[in-house]
Design a protein around this motif. Structure first.
Motif, short mmCIF file in Angstrom:
data_model
loop_
_atom_site.label_atom_id
_atom_site.label_comp_id
_atom_site.label_asym_id
_atom_site.label_seq_id
_atom_site.Cartn_x
_atom_site.Cartn_y
_atom_site.Cartn_z
N THR A 125 0.85 -1.20 0.00
CA THR A 125 0.00 0.00 0.00
C THR A 125 0.89 1.25 0.00
OG1 THR A 125 -1.79 -1.14 1.15
CG2 THR A 125 -1.80 1.27 1.26
N LEU A 126 1.94 1.23 0.81
CA LEU A 126 2.90 2.36 0.85
C LEU A 126 3.53 2.57 -0.51
CD1 LEU A 126 4.87 2.17 4.23
CD2 LEU A 126 3.64 4.14 3.32
N ILE A 127 3.92 1.48 -1.19
CA ILE A 127 4.52 1.59 -2.53
C ILE A 127 3.50 2.20 -3.49
CG2 ILE A 127 5.43 0.28 -4.51
CD1 ILE A 127 6.54 -1.76 -2.40
N GLY A 128 2.24 1.72 -3.41
CA GLY A 128 1.18 2.25 -4.28
C GLY A 128 0.95 3.74 -4.08
N ILE A 129 0.91 4.17 -2.80
CA ILE A 129 0.69 5.60 -2.50
C ILE A 129 1.85 6.45 -3.02
CG2 ILE A 129 0.57 7.27 -0.58
CD1 ILE A 129 -0.97 5.05 0.97
N ILE A 132 1.23 6.63 -7.00
CA ILE A 132 -0.06 6.95 -7.63
C ILE A 132 -0.07 8.29 -8.37
CG2 ILE A 132 -1.11 7.96 -5.53
CD1 ILE A 132 -3.76 6.53 -6.46
N ASP A 133 0.69 9.28 -7.88
CA ASP A 133 0.73 10.57 -8.57
C ASP A 133 1.86 10.65 -9.60
OD1 ASP A 133 -1.50 11.96 -7.45
OD2 ASP A 133 -0.40 12.14 -5.58
N LYS A 134 2.75 9.64 -9.59
CA LYS A 134 3.83 9.60 -10.60
C LYS A 134 3.39 8.77 -11.80
CE LYS A 134 7.36 10.02 -7.02
NZ LYS A 134 8.19 9.24 -6.10
N LEU A 135 2.96 7.53 -11.54
CA LEU A 135 2.55 6.65 -12.64
C LEU A 135 1.10 6.87 -13.05
CD1 LEU A 135 4.14 3.22 -11.58
CD2 LEU A 135 5.09 4.97 -13.09
N GLY A 136 0.25 7.27 -12.09
CA GLY A 136 -1.17 7.46 -12.37
C GLY A 136 -2.01 6.28 -11.89
N ARG A 137 -3.32 6.52 -11.83
CA ARG A 137 -4.25 5.50 -11.32
C ARG A 137 -4.33 4.30 -12.26
NH1 ARG A 137 -3.30 10.26 -9.21
NH2 ARG A 137 -5.06 11.45 -8.38
N LYS A 138 -4.35 4.59 -13.56
CA LYS A 138 -4.57 3.55 -14.57
C LYS A 138 -3.43 2.53 -14.60
CE LYS A 138 -6.54 3.17 -19.15
NZ LYS A 138 -7.47 3.78 -20.07
N LYS A 139 -2.18 3.03 -14.53
CA LYS A 139 -1.03 2.12 -14.58
C LYS A 139 -0.99 1.21 -13.35
CE LYS A 139 2.07 4.53 -17.70
NZ LYS A 139 3.12 5.55 -17.79
N LEU A 140 -1.33 1.77 -12.18
CA LEU A 140 -1.38 0.94 -10.97
C LEU A 140 -2.46 -0.14 -11.11
CD1 LEU A 140 -0.92 3.34 -7.90
CD2 LEU A 140 0.80 2.02 -9.13
N ALA A 183 -2.98 -4.52 -2.98
CA ALA A 183 -2.55 -3.32 -2.25
C ALA A 183 -2.03 -2.24 -3.19
CB ALA A 183 -1.47 -3.70 -1.24
N ILE A 184 -1.27 -2.64 -4.21
CA ILE A 184 -0.65 -1.65 -5.11
C ILE A 184 -1.65 -1.15 -6.16
CG2 ILE A 184 0.26 -3.12 -6.97
CD1 ILE A 184 2.97 -1.61 -6.51
N GLY A 185 -2.70 -1.93 -6.43
CA GLY A 185 -3.70 -1.55 -7.44
C GLY A 185 -4.99 -1.06 -6.81
N GLN A 186 -5.97 -1.95 -6.71
CA GLN A 186 -7.30 -1.57 -6.20
C GLN A 186 -7.24 -0.93 -4.81
OE1 GLN A 186 -10.51 -1.38 -6.58
NE2 GLN A 186 -11.15 -2.58 -8.34
N THR A 190 -4.98 0.87 -3.31
CA THR A 190 -4.52 2.25 -3.35
C THR A 190 -5.46 3.15 -4.12
OG1 THR A 190 -2.20 1.55 -3.18
CG2 THR A 190 -2.59 3.74 -4.09
N VAL A 191 -6.05 2.62 -5.20
CA VAL A 191 -6.76 3.48 -6.17
C VAL A 191 -8.22 3.75 -5.80
CG1 VAL A 191 -7.56 3.61 -8.59
CG2 VAL A 191 -5.21 2.88 -8.08
#
Length: 440
Positions: free
Chosen positions: A293-297, A300-308, A348-351, A353-354
């Motif tokens: 989750t920490l990695i996702g957060i 999220i503003d660098k790669l974007g929601r869609k890539k995650l 955690a890194i996808g849904q 976080t997003v």
């Protein structure tokens, strides 16, 4: 910027209490059933599940106070509900009053999934919005982990240990309630209510480097374009944001995430692990969830929601397919836990976080609370239904078929991400409104 981070972290504490409140009951489960000599049906559906039904109702109707009282006042009331629920459920002596206090805490959980992401998305600058709203999800995961730890540390206090397990939540709940009184009102909500001067002074604190008059004109212009007391999220022009909110919440639960979190030890035992190893694996899941989750957060503003969501969807499909194969082909040892750890990391890194970020972005200001309420209600109704079907499905069609079905649903999620999901990274809420709303 520091003020925005501090206010976002304070509001995200509602997520910590959500995670803590949801899991803390697991430590008191068997003690309460023995104490009150409850039948399995009564214990499961009333003592244990009452908070969950409170959560469903809190999510369904949380948009009403969030709109009428404002984001801040609703967040304060959520803190009061958590505090009263923790103290009440720790002090009662019968299952009916216990269930009532747990229901109150559930209302707080459900309403917090509406009010907290809506508030943070409205104060955050576009470039940091994903990370700041993402604090809410991180706090949920942290709350879950600390509830497990707290239950473990308090489990040796004798026959009343369950009272301490449930009552200790009152401490963070009271701290949160006091802290949330110090955050300002949402300026976008103030503008909706015609409180221009109050909104202007808060916007100046939030955006010291921007021309506030231009910013206010932009927000008010967007609000005026769609402002009508008769408008609701089910109107034709809001169909696209409504579909987006529904589908992201729908797929969140059809990954099997809650079914898995509720029954992790049972799934590990079905895969051939001993009871102690199964419990250890469950703690490992909590840690994996928090790390990813920490990695996702952070991304999220660098790669974007869609890539995650791409990363998460592909991870889901691979891990769930392998878990299904492991059950069908009777692979033994650590194969199933390893695949399930990949599944948790993918979630955690996808849904994970997003979801709260995305739902809080896709609706216009005046409908954000009701849109958030719709998305979170979809999430919570499915979160109540799917896990309750798991023991029956495991006993009838078997774990392999259940995980194969979840893998198939994640193929559909990947198609949703590819063909339907817009990228919201770095776009202002006003511009998102223009992009996603059909004005015809």
């Amino acid at each position: 910027m520091n003020k925005i981070v501090i206010w976002s972290v304070i509001v995200a504490m509602a997520g910590f209490l959500f995670g803590f409140d949801t899991v803390v009951i697991s430590g008191a489960d068997q003690q309460l059933q023995q104490l009150w000599q409850s039948s399995d049906v009564f214990h499961g559906s009333v003592v244990m599940a009452m908070a969950l039904w409170g959560t469903v109702l809190g999510a369904m109707f949380g948009g009403i106070p969030t709109n009428r009282l404002g984001r801040k006042k609703t967040l304060i009331w959520i803190g009061v509900f958590y505090t009263v629920s923790a103290l009440g459920s720790a002090l009662v002596n019968d299952p009916y009053t216990f269930a009532m206090f747990r229901f109150l805490g559930g209302l707080g959980v459900g309403a917090s999934t509406v009010a907290a992401p809506a508030y943070v998305s409205e104060i955050a600058p576009a470039k940091d919005r994903g990370r700041l709203v993402g604090f809410y999800q991180f706090n949920i995961v942290l709350g879950i982990l600390l509830a497990f730890l707290s239950n473990y540390l308090l489990s040796n206090l004798g026959e009343n240990s369950w009272r301490w397990m449930l009552g200790v939540e009152a401490i963070p709940a009271l701290i949160y309630t006091l802290l949330v009184t110090t955050v300002p009102q949402s300026p976008r909500w103030l503008l909706l209510k015609g409180k221009r001067e109050s909104a202007k002074s808060i916007l100046q604190k939030l955006n010291p480097d921007d021309d506030i008059d231009i910013l206010m004109d932009e927000i008010e212009h967007a609000q005026k374009d769609h402002h009508s007391s008769n408008e609701n999220i089910f109107m034709k022009k809001y169909r696209f944001p409504l579909i987006l909110a529904f589908l992201i919440a729908f797929f969140n639960q059809f990954s099997g995430i809650n079914a898995f979190l509720y029954y992790a030890p049972r799934i590990f035992q079905a895969a051939g692990l001993g009871e102690s190893t199964a419990l250890l694996s469950s703690i490992g899941i909590g840690i994996t969830n928090m790390v990813f989750t920490l990695i996702g957060i952070s991304l999220i503003d660098k790669l974007g929601r869609k890539k995650l969501m791409y990363v998460g969807s592909i991870g889901y499909i691979l891990s769930l397919s392998l878990v299904a194969m492991a059950f069908y082909l009777e692979w033994e040892g650590l194969m199933v836990p390893i695949f399930l750890f990949v599944f948790i990391a993918s979630h955690a890194i996808g849904q994970g976080t997003v979801i709260w970020v995305f739902i809080s972005e896709v609706f216009p200001d005046q409908l954000r609370a009701s849109g958030q309420s719709f998305g979170t209600s979809t999430h919570w109704v499915l979160a109540a239904m799917i896990p309750s079907a798991v023991p029956f499905l495991f006993g009838t069609i078997g774990p392999g078929a259940v995980f194969a079905f979840f893998a198939f649903m994640m193929v559909l999620q990947l198609l949703f991400v590819i063909f339907l999901m817009p990228e919201t990274k770095g776009v202002s809420l006003e511009n998102l409104e223009k992009l996603l709303t059909r004005n015809k």
